[in-house]
Design a protein around this motif. Structure first.
Motif, PDB file in Angstrom:
ATOM      1  N   UNK A   1       0.963  -0.960  -0.384  1.00  0.00           N
ATOM      2  CA  UNK A   1      -0.252  -0.041  -0.203  1.00  0.00           C
ATOM      3  C   UNK A   1       1.095   1.492  -0.039  1.00  0.00           C
ATOM      4  N   UNK A   2       2.455   1.881   0.683  1.00  0.00           N
ATOM      5  CA  UNK A   2       3.030   2.098   1.263  1.00  0.00           C
ATOM      6  C   UNK A   2       3.502   2.615  -0.512  1.00  0.00           C
ATOM      7  N   UNK A   3       3.945   1.336  -1.725  1.00  0.00           N
ATOM      8  CA  UNK A   3       4.561   1.962  -2.511  1.00  0.00           C
ATOM      9  C   UNK A   3       3.574   1.838  -3.751  1.00  0.00           C
ATOM     10  N   UNK A   4       2.471   1.863  -3.358  1.00  0.00           N
ATOM     11  CA  UNK A   4       1.638   1.918  -4.456  1.00  0.00           C
ATOM     12  C   UNK A   4       1.558   3.727  -4.036  1.00  0.00           C
ATOM     13  N   UNK A   5       0.810   4.309  -3.122  1.00  0.00           N
ATOM     14  CA  UNK A   5       1.052   5.192  -3.677  1.00  0.00           C
ATOM     15  C   UNK A   5       1.614   6.645  -2.944  1.00  0.00           C
ATOM     16  N   UNK A   6       3.018   6.390  -3.248  1.00  0.00           N
ATOM     17  CA  UNK A   6       3.965   7.343  -3.289  1.00  0.00           C
ATOM     18  C   UNK A   6       4.883   7.676  -4.395  1.00  0.00           C
ATOM     19  N   UNK A   7       4.752   8.367  -4.178  1.00  0.00           N
ATOM     20  CA  UNK A   7       5.116   9.773  -5.303  1.00  0.00           C
ATOM     21  C   UNK A   7       6.357   9.218  -5.947  1.00  0.00           C
ATOM     22  N   UNK A   8       6.329   9.466  -6.774  1.00  0.00           N
ATOM     23  CA  UNK A   8       7.299   9.154  -8.255  1.00  0.00           C
ATOM     24  C   UNK A   8       8.438  10.196  -8.867  1.00  0.00           C
ATOM     25  N   UNK A   9       8.397  10.599  -8.282  1.00  0.00           N
ATOM     26  CA  UNK A   9       9.120  12.804  -8.095  1.00  0.00           C
ATOM     27  C   UNK A   9      10.624  12.913  -7.221  1.00  0.00           C
ATOM     28  N   UNK A  10      11.295  11.944  -7.594  1.00  0.00           N
ATOM     29  CA  UNK A  10      12.747  12.540  -6.454  1.00  0.00           C
ATOM     30  C   UNK A  10      13.303  11.649  -6.198  1.00  0.00           C
ATOM     31  N   UNK A  11      12.947   9.860  -7.172  1.00  0.00           N
ATOM     32  CA  UNK A  11      13.424   8.670  -6.922  1.00  0.00           C
ATOM     33  C   UNK A  11      14.721   8.064  -7.338  1.00  0.00           C
ATOM     34  N   UNK A  12      15.840   9.184  -7.827  1.00  0.00           N
ATOM     35  CA  UNK A  12      16.746   9.115  -8.231  1.00  0.00           C
ATOM     36  C   UNK A  12      18.156   9.075  -7.171  1.00  0.00           C
ATOM     37  N   UNK A  13      19.095   8.492  -7.211  1.00  0.00           N
ATOM     38  CA  UNK A  13      19.853   8.205  -5.860  1.00  0.00           C
ATOM     39  C   UNK A  13      21.449   7.533  -6.352  1.00  0.00           C
ATOM     40  N   UNK A  14      21.924   8.124  -5.960  1.00  0.00           N
ATOM     41  CA  UNK A  14      23.784   7.677  -6.241  1.00  0.00           C
ATOM     42  C   UNK A  14      24.204   6.685  -4.909  1.00  0.00           C
ATOM     43  N   UNK A  15      24.989   4.970  -5.492  1.00  0.00           N
ATOM     44  CA  UNK A  15      25.192   4.175  -4.044  1.00  0.00           C
ATOM     45  C   UNK A  15      26.363   4.871  -3.474  1.00  0.00           C
ATOM     46  N   UNK A  16      26.484   4.607  -2.277  1.00  0.00           N
ATOM     47  CA  UNK A  16      27.576   4.560  -1.738  1.00  0.00           C
ATOM     48  C   UNK A  16      27.858   3.742  -0.651  1.00  0.00           C
ATOM     49  N   UNK A  17      29.250   3.055  -1.222  1.00  0.00           N
ATOM     50  CA  UNK A  17      30.080   1.727  -0.080  1.00  0.00           C
ATOM     51  C   UNK A  17      28.604   0.610   0.259  1.00  0.00           C
TER      52      UNK A  17
END
Length: 126
Positions: free
Chosen positions: A58-74
């Motif tokens: 339910x959380x995933x279905x209602x989450x905004x698709x904006x600003x999801x890109x990210x850079x991973x480290x370590x």
């Protein structure tokens, strides 16, 4: 017990990569698939505590698709035997100046494949 058997590690790394791609592209169907569909599955997020697969979906279905890109480290993935692994990573997003995110996941191999059974996401000051 074998730790980080190369073949098992490659499987979990592939599942983790699939999760990361689904997360940053808001592929909710794949995200739902990668979490175990069970009442014991949980996810502690930055602003929510989700108990059971239904709450997570339910959380995933209602989450905004904006600003999801990210850079991973370590990123650190560790396998224990043939059927259990942990995945931990730090992440940065453009809108998180002066902060760093942390993500931890417990993965278990089931007949249907590798699934997250517990996850924790938090953000702290650098």
């Amino acid at each position: 017990m074998k730790i980080n058997d190369p073949a098992i590690l490659a499987e979990v790394e592939a599942a983790f990569a699939e999760y990361e791609k689904a997360l940053t592209t808001n592929d909710v169907e794949t995200l739902d698939k990668l979490f175990r569909n069970a009442p014991e599955t949980l996810r502690y997020g930055v602003g929510e505590n989700l108990y059971g697969y239904a709450e997570i979906a339910a959380f995933r279905a209602g989450r905004s698709p904006v600003g999801l890109m990210r850079a991973l480290e370590r990123t650190r993935i560790t396998t224990y035997g043939d059927d259990f692994a942990t995945a931990n990573t730090l992440f940065r997003r453009d809108g998180m100046t002066g902060k760093i995110g942390r993500q931890s996941q417990s993965w278990v191999r089931f007949p249907e494949g590798w699934r997250v059974v517990a996850a924790h996401v938090s953000i702290i000051a650098e």
